[in-house]
Design an enzyme around this catalytic site. Structure first.
Site, short mmCIF file in Angstrom:
data_model
loop_
_atom_site.label_atom_id
_atom_site.label_comp_id
_atom_site.label_asym_id
_atom_site.label_seq_id
_atom_site.Cartn_x
_atom_site.Cartn_y
_atom_site.Cartn_z
N LYS A 91 0.81 -1.23 0.00
CA LYS A 91 0.00 0.00 0.00
C LYS A 91 0.84 1.28 0.00
O LYS A 91 0.47 2.27 0.63
CB LYS A 91 -0.95 0.01 1.21
CG LYS A 91 -1.98 -1.11 1.15
CD LYS A 91 -2.89 -1.14 2.33
CE LYS A 91 -2.26 -1.73 3.56
NZ LYS A 91 -3.19 -2.20 4.56
N ASP B 137 -5.67 -6.65 10.05
CA ASP B 137 -7.02 -6.05 10.06
C ASP B 137 -8.12 -7.04 9.68
O ASP B 137 -9.24 -6.96 10.17
CB ASP B 137 -7.08 -4.78 9.20
CG ASP B 137 -6.53 -4.96 7.80
OD1 ASP B 137 -6.00 -6.04 7.48
OD2 ASP B 137 -6.61 -3.99 7.00
C1 BGC Z 1 -1.93 -6.05 3.34
C2 BGC Z 1 -2.81 -6.90 4.23
C3 BGC Z 1 -4.01 -6.10 4.68
C4 BGC Z 1 -4.73 -5.50 3.47
C5 BGC Z 1 -5.94 -4.66 3.85
C6 BGC Z 1 -2.74 -5.41 2.23
O1 BGC Z 1 -1.94 -4.52 1.51
O2 BGC Z 1 -0.90 -6.84 2.79
O3 BGC Z 1 -2.11 -7.38 5.35
O4 BGC Z 1 -4.89 -6.95 5.38
O5 BGC Z 1 -3.83 -4.68 2.76
O6 BGC Z 1 -5.62 -3.60 4.66
#
Ligand code: BGC
Length: 451
Positions: free
Chosen positions: A160, A196
């Site tokens: 992200k 999460d």
């Molecule tokens: C992460 C996950 C997370 C998801 C939603 C992804 O980029 O790797 O661990 O649960 O985003 O937030």
């Protein structure tokens, strides 16, 4: 760019539609290869699905007490106080939200964790919480983490858009404890670390015992579910509980048909070569995907012909947001005047109604694929648990994409029906607002009840 070639908008659009379409046979093959990847991941073989054990099972619904939760998602840090009444009600008497400064996402890990510690500090002050008591805090860290127990875990890789240095491979709960110490906050005891999705499943199942899956459709995307501990070969029998929640990390699922636009988006990202599903589905990327197609259409002179500078208006990476797509797709006015207003704010002052209709159609093409893939992977997990979908399954879903994107849930439901006919009624998507934060506190309660 490696998109479709024809010249008239109609021909281009139908070609685009077929590049982005997911007919039933492709959805079925996604489900099949998802099962294969789950199997490989659970047994420790190389897989695009990490299948990370969470070291916690769903709550019984009788857990009681007051807990704090800290939720580092994508764009925000949230600190919450959560009260569990032992009768399936989890209330949030206090919450504070802070936007993560972009500099801290990309700077040093110490700066990021200091920022998080200061968020906790502000929360304690804002809600006049007595610093003479000791509070159990559950840390929701929404990134892939390899855990060996409930209270610690090493970051596998940032996602992200985060790149903070010195965190990968480190115990993130430990980094938080150190930052709390550095910032002289001694009233917090970090007792649990959760993803999460795990928090969302915990919150969903605290409320509804039929809930066996947690999903995030927000800035990022991911899912988790309850697995028999004996099937999690990577645990080597280490845990005695019969069931454990497994974090799939499905954002990294790779067996998907990708277009030239997908490849371009990936190449320009900070984590090139990974998180292919997330880049096709989640809120952080859908706007950018649409912008890439739009630029292609402008350059092919298929849209905004009255505006010679149209390319420049959309030349900045990430300038078209997923929220804008939702606004455009949800525009019910006859002249698409909300879309016109948005375009004017971007500098396109002379769009025609056909331009706006074309843009709306483009948003629909990009978001429908995202919804179909999301539904396919939810179905894959549920049919892993219950191959013929004979029982009811509640799926707790948190995240702004699911909650706020016009028509997203309806498009997912269409795919469920396509795949399962009447048995699709056995899938109940339950909006679980703030599930990840509330759920983290529930995880802390489950953990406390075992000590
Ligand atoms: C992460 C996950 C997370 C998801 C939603 C992804 O980029 O790797 O661990 O649960 O985003 O937030």
């Amino acid at each position: 760019m490696n998109g479709p070639a024809p010249a008239a908008p109609g021909a281009f659009i139908s070609s685009l539609e077929s590049c982005f379409a997911l007919p039933l046979n492709e959805i079925t093959s996604i489900v099949r290869s998802f099962h294969e990847e789950m199997d490989r991941g659970l047994s420790g073989q190389s897989s695009s699905l990490k299948m990370l054990p969470s070291f916690v099972d769903v709550p019984r619904g009788t857990e009681k007490g007051s807990f704090l939760a800290l939720d580092l998602g994508g764009t925000n840090v949230r600190v919450l106080a959560v009260e569990l009444d032992g009768r399936r009600n989890a209330t949030v008497p206090a919450v504070s939200t802070f936007a993560v400064p972009p500099g801290d996402m990309e700077g040093t890990g110490a700066a990021l964790f200091d920022f998080i510690a200061r968020c906790i500090d502000s929360f304690l002050t804002e809600h006049t919480i007595d610093r003479n008591n000791l509070y159990d805090l559950a840390f929701t860290f929404s990134f892939p983490v390899a855990q060996k127990d409930i209270a610690s875990g090493a970051l596998i890789a940032w996602t992200k858009g985060f790149t903070a240095r010195g965190v990968q491979g480190e115990d993130v709960a430990g980094l938080l404890r150190t930052a709390l110490k550095r910032n002289s906050i001694s009233c917090i005891n970090v007792t649990a670390l959760t993803n999460d999705t795990v928090g969302t499943l915990a919150a969903g199942s605290y409320l509804d015992p039929a809930c066996d899956m947690g999903v995030i459709l927000g800035t990022g995307t991911n899912g988790c579910y309850r697995e028999k501990s004996s099937n999690i070969k990577i645990l080597n029998g280490y845990v005695s509980d019969e069931y454990m929640i497994v974090n799939l990390e499905w954002g990294n699922f790779a067996t998907l048909k990708r277009t030239g636009y997908d490849m371009h988006l990936d190449e320009a990202s900070v984590n090139e070569g990974s998180m292919f599903l997330e880049k096709m589905v989640s809120g952080m990327y859908l706007g950018e995907m649409t912008r890439l197609v739009l630029i292609d259409m402008i350059q092919r002179e298929l849209i905004f012909l009255n505006d010679p500078d149209a390319t420049e208006h959309f030349s900045t990476k990430n300038s078209l947001k997923t929220e804008h797509m939702s606004l455009i797709q949800g525009d019910q006015t006859t002249e698409l005047s909300k879309t016109d207003r948005y375009l004017k704010s971007m500098g396109v002052t002379s769009s025609t109604l056909p331009d706006r209709l074309l843009l709306s159609h483009l948003c629909g093409i990009v978001s429908s694929r995202a919804a179909a893939i999301s539904a396919a992977v939810v179905s894959a997990v549920l049919t892993w648990l219950d191959p013929a979908l004979e029982e009811r399954h509640t799926v707790a879903v948190d995240g702004a994409l699911f909650e706020g994107y016009a028509g997203f849930e309806a498009a997912m439901t269409e795919t469920f029906t396509l795949l399962h006919g009447n048995n699709a009624d056995n899938i109940k998507l339950m909006k679980c607002k703030d599930g990840s934060g509330r759920g983290a506190a529930i995880v802390a309660a489950v953990t406390a009840s075992k000590q």
